[in-house]
Design a protein around this motif. Sequence first.
Motif, short mmCIF file in Angstrom:
data_model
loop_
_atom_site.label_atom_id
_atom_site.label_comp_id
_atom_site.label_asym_id
_atom_site.label_seq_id
_atom_site.Cartn_x
_atom_site.Cartn_y
_atom_site.Cartn_z
N ALA A 7 0.82 -1.21 0.00
CA ALA A 7 0.00 0.00 0.00
C ALA A 7 0.85 1.26 0.00
O ALA A 7 1.90 1.32 0.65
N SER A 8 0.38 2.27 -0.71
CA SER A 8 1.10 3.54 -0.80
C SER A 8 1.24 4.19 0.57
O SER A 8 2.28 4.73 0.93
N THR A 9 0.16 4.15 1.35
CA THR A 9 0.16 4.86 2.63
C THR A 9 -0.65 4.08 3.66
O THR A 9 -1.48 3.23 3.29
N SER A 10 -0.42 4.36 4.92
CA SER A 10 -1.23 3.76 5.99
C SER A 10 -2.50 4.56 6.23
O SER A 10 -3.49 4.03 6.74
N HIS A 159 3.43 7.12 -1.82
CA HIS A 159 3.07 8.53 -1.62
C HIS A 159 3.35 9.34 -2.88
O HIS A 159 3.80 10.49 -2.80
N TYR A 160 3.14 8.72 -4.06
CA TYR A 160 3.46 9.46 -5.28
C TYR A 160 2.66 10.76 -5.32
O TYR A 160 1.47 10.79 -5.05
N ILE A 187 15.29 -0.21 -14.08
CA ILE A 187 14.15 -0.83 -13.40
C ILE A 187 12.90 0.06 -13.53
O ILE A 187 12.98 1.25 -13.26
N PRO A 188 11.75 -0.49 -13.94
CA PRO A 188 10.53 0.34 -13.96
C PRO A 188 10.19 0.82 -12.54
O PRO A 188 10.51 0.15 -11.55
N VAL A 189 9.55 1.98 -12.46
CA VAL A 189 9.15 2.55 -11.17
C VAL A 189 7.65 2.87 -11.23
O VAL A 189 7.20 3.59 -12.12
N LEU A 190 6.92 2.32 -10.27
CA LEU A 190 5.48 2.60 -10.22
C LEU A 190 5.20 3.62 -9.13
O LEU A 190 5.48 3.38 -7.95
N GLY A 191 4.67 4.78 -9.54
CA GLY A 191 4.27 5.81 -8.58
C GLY A 191 2.88 5.48 -8.06
O GLY A 191 1.91 5.57 -8.81
N ARG A 214 1.01 5.91 -11.69
CA ARG A 214 1.84 6.48 -12.76
C ARG A 214 3.09 5.61 -12.93
O ARG A 214 3.85 5.41 -11.98
N LEU A 215 3.24 5.11 -14.14
CA LEU A 215 4.33 4.19 -14.42
C LEU A 215 5.47 4.90 -15.17
O LEU A 215 5.24 5.51 -16.22
#
Lengths: 235, 235
Positions: A7-10, A159-160, A187-191, A214-215
Amino acid sequence: MKNIIIASTSTLHGGSYLDYILPTLESHFKNCKSILFIPYARPSGISHDEYTAKVALAFASISISVKGIHEFENPEDAIKNAEGIFTGGGNTFLLVTQLYKNNIMQLLAETVKNGTPYLGTSAGSNICGLSMQTTNDMPIIYPPSFQTLGLIPFNLNPHYLDPDTQSLHMGETRETRIKEFHAFNSIPVLGLREGSWLEVKGDKITLKGSLKARLFTKNNNPEELETESDLSDLK
Amino acid sequence: MKNIIIASTSTLHGGSYLDYILPTLESHFKNCKSILFIPYARPSGISHDEYTAKVALAFASISISVKGIHEFENPEDAIKNAEGIFTGGGNTFLLVTQLYKNNIMQLLAETVKNGTPYLGTSAGSNICGLSMQTTNDMPIIYPPSFQTLGLIPFNLNPHYLDPDTQSLHMGETRETRIKEFHAFNSIPVLGLREGSWLEVKGDKITLKGSLKARLFTKNNNPEELETESDLSDLK
């Protein structure tokens, strides 16, 4: 079979700790009476005990008890015997340093790959990628390596944050920072925006939550991915 | 005698590269016909040549020529023989890695301590502190150490950004991140807002520019410092 929530955030703005994702967690940890919590990332420097108490309070509402890894004499045994594992957010440099110092980085990766249900939020999600090199955190401590669990074959930026078009600030945007990463890494980065998460079931990786992600891939324009996108082939 | 300018940023919103500080630089580098530029931080991944050309254009307006350190066969000789030195912004992890890789971190510190006029902006300012541990940058590369030049006896946070009280974003604020740093380190941290700089003349350190700076010390509330504050005793 891997069974992971990343998960991005809690916490969402206006919400309480983990509340937006509790229904999902209830199902994710349905076979667990208790879970092991890894509090090493210590947000704002709070203690392991304080952090674990906060997590226990949230999980009490879905009738799951929580024990901090620092409460065990042997952290390796704690991981091996855990019914489920949650690594909370805070500072990723600190978290990674502690995982290496306690010699459990590899064991944690193997345990989760073998099927122990895992939840990560923020820093605890960052470490699910191949490296922690796309964290937003400050390097408050020097870790022995930037390599992390590699539970998914790409990197994350939790937290993108989209660029603020009204801002007069000239410091780098998140997108610029990720572009700098791609000048040296492929390496790909997923926001992952706050409120999004990845569900990993075996080799299937799915974007969940109501937001797009956002990829970023090297030498390409960033791409917006719809919720429910299948990311199993991303690498 | 040390003669250093440590600037938060190279560029103000709506301005062009270095323009807000050019009058100060004209005086700072008044005895220099040419300066050595260290382009290692590569903002957005631009090349050493591109970055050096951009800097040369700005310095041409004050009749100073610029040569990039990458144009010299021996970077150590380049530093020893420089009339003045400028390290530009970009990614601090990359900058520090390159300084160590080229074996010039210590030489650069000694050279500037011995009086060669120095200018840093952003990442080039970060390295003036005791460590790079209060950078905002992403760890896109693993440096051999976080220790930096130690030209001043504290740390910096360039591009210091006040919390946005309207934001719904839950990622850590800059202040929270610095608080996490102080959970493990006792070095003071000066948050330099864009448009501020430190002037170092010998042992005298003065805050310059029109803005206040925000000082963070362990176990204390942050403090706002007026421009022209004397920071010589901060450590």
